[in-house]
Design a protein around this motif. Structure first.
Motif, PDB file in Angstrom:
ATOM      1  N   SER A   6      30.433  40.102  52.394  1.00  9.82           N
ATOM      2  CA  SER A   6      29.698  40.341  51.158  1.00  9.82           C
ATOM      3  C   SER A   6      29.932  41.749  50.628  1.00  9.82           C
ATOM      4  O   SER A   6      29.679  42.031  49.458  1.00  9.82           O
ATOM      5  N   ASP A   7      30.408  42.675  51.468  1.00  6.70           N
ATOM      6  CA  ASP A   7      30.671  44.045  51.047  1.00  6.70           C
ATOM      7  C   ASP A   7      32.093  44.225  50.510  1.00  6.70           C
ATOM      8  O   ASP A   7      32.448  45.319  50.059  1.00  6.70           O
ATOM      9  N   VAL A   8      32.920  43.201  50.586  1.00  8.43           N
ATOM     10  CA  VAL A   8      34.303  43.284  50.141  1.00  8.43           C
ATOM     11  C   VAL A   8      34.372  42.989  48.650  1.00  8.43           C
ATOM     12  O   VAL A   8      33.813  41.996  48.177  1.00  8.43           O
ATOM     13  N   ASP A   9      35.046  43.844  47.895  1.00  2.90           N
ATOM     14  CA  ASP A   9      35.158  43.659  46.444  1.00  2.90           C
ATOM     15  C   ASP A   9      36.323  42.723  46.143  1.00  2.90           C
ATOM     16  O   ASP A   9      37.401  43.146  45.708  1.00  2.90           O
ATOM     17  N   GLY A  10      36.106  41.440  46.390  1.00  2.25           N
ATOM     18  CA  GLY A  10      37.139  40.444  46.156  1.00  2.25           C
ATOM     19  C   GLY A  10      36.866  39.182  46.936  1.00  2.25           C
ATOM     20  O   GLY A  10      36.014  39.163  47.828  1.00  2.25           O
ATOM     21  N   ASP A  11      37.597  38.127  46.590  1.00  2.00           N
ATOM     22  CA  ASP A  11      37.427  36.877  47.333  1.00  2.00           C
ATOM     23  C   ASP A  11      38.676  36.490  48.119  1.00  2.00           C
ATOM     24  O   ASP A  11      38.681  35.491  48.817  1.00  2.00           O
ATOM     25  N   VAL A  12      39.746  37.311  47.997  1.00  2.00           N
ATOM     26  CA  VAL A  12      40.950  37.074  48.794  1.00  2.00           C
ATOM     27  C   VAL A  12      41.506  38.421  49.269  1.00  2.00           C
ATOM     28  O   VAL A  12      41.277  39.464  48.639  1.00  2.00           O
ATOM     29  N   TYR A  13      42.211  38.377  50.385  1.00  4.95           N
ATOM     30  CA  TYR A  13      43.016  39.510  50.824  1.00  4.95           C
ATOM     31  C   TYR A  13      44.453  39.243  50.407  1.00  4.95           C
ATOM     32  O   TYR A  13      44.960  38.136  50.574  1.00  4.95           O
ATOM     33  N   VAL A  14      45.115  40.272  49.876  1.00  6.99           N
ATOM     34  CA  VAL A  14      46.472  40.125  49.360  1.00  6.99           C
ATOM     35  C   VAL A  14      47.443  40.870  50.267  1.00  6.99           C
ATOM     36  O   VAL A  14      47.251  42.055  50.573  1.00  6.99           O
ATOM     37  N   PHE A  15      48.475  40.148  50.693  1.00 10.01           N
ATOM     38  CA  PHE A  15      49.529  40.735  51.521  1.00 10.01           C
ATOM     39  C   PHE A  15      50.873  40.268  50.981  1.00 10.01           C
ATOM     40  O   PHE A  15      51.021  39.101  50.628  1.00 10.01           O
ATOM     41  N   PRO A  16      51.870  41.162  50.894  1.00 13.77           N
ATOM     42  CA  PRO A  16      51.802  42.611  51.094  1.00 13.77           C
ATOM     43  C   PRO A  16      51.059  43.301  49.955  1.00 13.77           C
ATOM     44  O   PRO A  16      50.984  42.781  48.842  1.00 13.77           O
ATOM     45  N   ARG A  17      50.555  44.465  50.238  1.00 13.38           N
ATOM     46  CA  ARG A  17      49.661  45.125  49.286  1.00 13.38           C
ATOM     47  C   ARG A  17      50.356  45.566  48.006  1.00 13.38           C
ATOM     48  O   ARG A  17      49.685  45.750  46.982  1.00 13.38           O
TER      49      ARG A  17
END
Length: 290
Positions: A6-17
């Motif tokens: 809930s503290d992450v500003d987003g709904d996905v992690y993107v790789f590579p950055r």
């Protein structure tokens, strides 16, 4: 219990950055400089200007500028002279890369002019450049076919690269065009980002950018806000893993513990009705025979 997601500003992690794209907010990159008490002003269009206390560093955040150069940072030895060095980031550059730069700049500023105005070693400027390139080499960036006047590195997927121009350059064009000593880029042409840095940019500041760009850690983003060209090429991992699927009746049968087999007549001890050999013979007399 608090959910860390809930503290992450987003709904996905993107790789590579380097395929994450911009966050479309400048606040995180401004914070390291504002924390030092630098002056903040803005114009009627919404462009923001931040100036160091000694007036020798100026930053412009220019969403309403004349081109796509969203971030422009210049440093001066003489208040009335031309910039000693200049760095720019376009409007598609991941904000984290700019924040890495401004964080290093704030630290260098606290150490003094000998740090934030440090020029490359005139005797061997390419050796200084190598220190900023080293993070890319250590993280698998490769040198493609050599080009005259340019030292180039690329990621294995070809979606990000760095060019270091050798030889003499026009100082004014370095500050006003893409013909700078350092040029970094990432993403597809339709939604790509770039950053430039002029000849006298301190190595410690350049290294902060290359370290951030090549960092293997993914970046959080809101999937719907990412440009299509980035979504199609990046690896997207949900911030909160989806719940497991509801098991089917067949799954339940497969995973249910097996019951112990019921006792059958074959497994129950029984008294035998068969006469044993010892029962068919007369008891042996203990006395002497006659």
């Amino acid at each position: 219990m608090n959910d860390p997601a809930s503290d992450v500003d987003g709904d996905v992690y993107v790789f590579p950055r380097y395929l994450a794209g911009s966050t479309y907010t400048g606040d995180p990159a401004l914070e390291p400089l504002l924390a030092l008490g630098w002056d903040l002003t803005h114009d009627d269009l919404g462009n923001v200007y931040v100036t160091a206390s000694d007036r020798k560093i100026r930053l412009g955040y220019l969403p309403e500028g004349d081109d796509d150069g969203l971030w422009r940072i210049n440093a001066y030895e003489d208040h009335f002279g031309s910039p000693t060095w200049g760095v720019s980031f376009n409007d598609q550059c991941p904000t984290e890369f700019v924040t890495a730069f401004t964080t290093a700049l704030a630290s260098a500023y606290q150490e003094g002019p000998e740090r934030y105005l440090a020029r490359p070693d005139p005797a061997d400027p390419e050796l200084d450049a190598f220190q900023a390139i080293l993070p890319l080499i250590n993280r698998g960036w490769k040198m493609p076919r050599p080009r005259r006047g340019v030292m180039e590195l690329q990621t294995p997927d070809g979606m990000a690269g760095l060019e270091f121009a050798t030889g003499r350059l026009d100082p004014e064009r370095e500050l006003t065009t893409l013909e700078a000593r350092w040029y970094m880029r990432g993403g597809p042409k339709s939604s790509g980002w770039y950053a430039t840095a002029s000849t006298n940019t301190p190595t410690v500041l350049l290294t902060a950018i290359t370290e951030s760009v090549s960092d293997p850690a993914p970046l959080p983003r809101w999937k719907d806000q990412m440009l299509r060209g980035l979504r199609e090429r990046a690896q997207l991992i949900p911030v909160t893993p989806p719940p497991p699927p509801v098991p089917t009746p067949l799954d339940v049968r497969r995973t249910a513990p097996r019951r112990a087999p019921a006792l059958t007549t074959r497994s129950v001890p029984r008294w035998s009705t068969t006469t044993t050999p010892s029962a068919a013979l007369p008891a042996r007399s203990s006395g002497p025979r006659r």
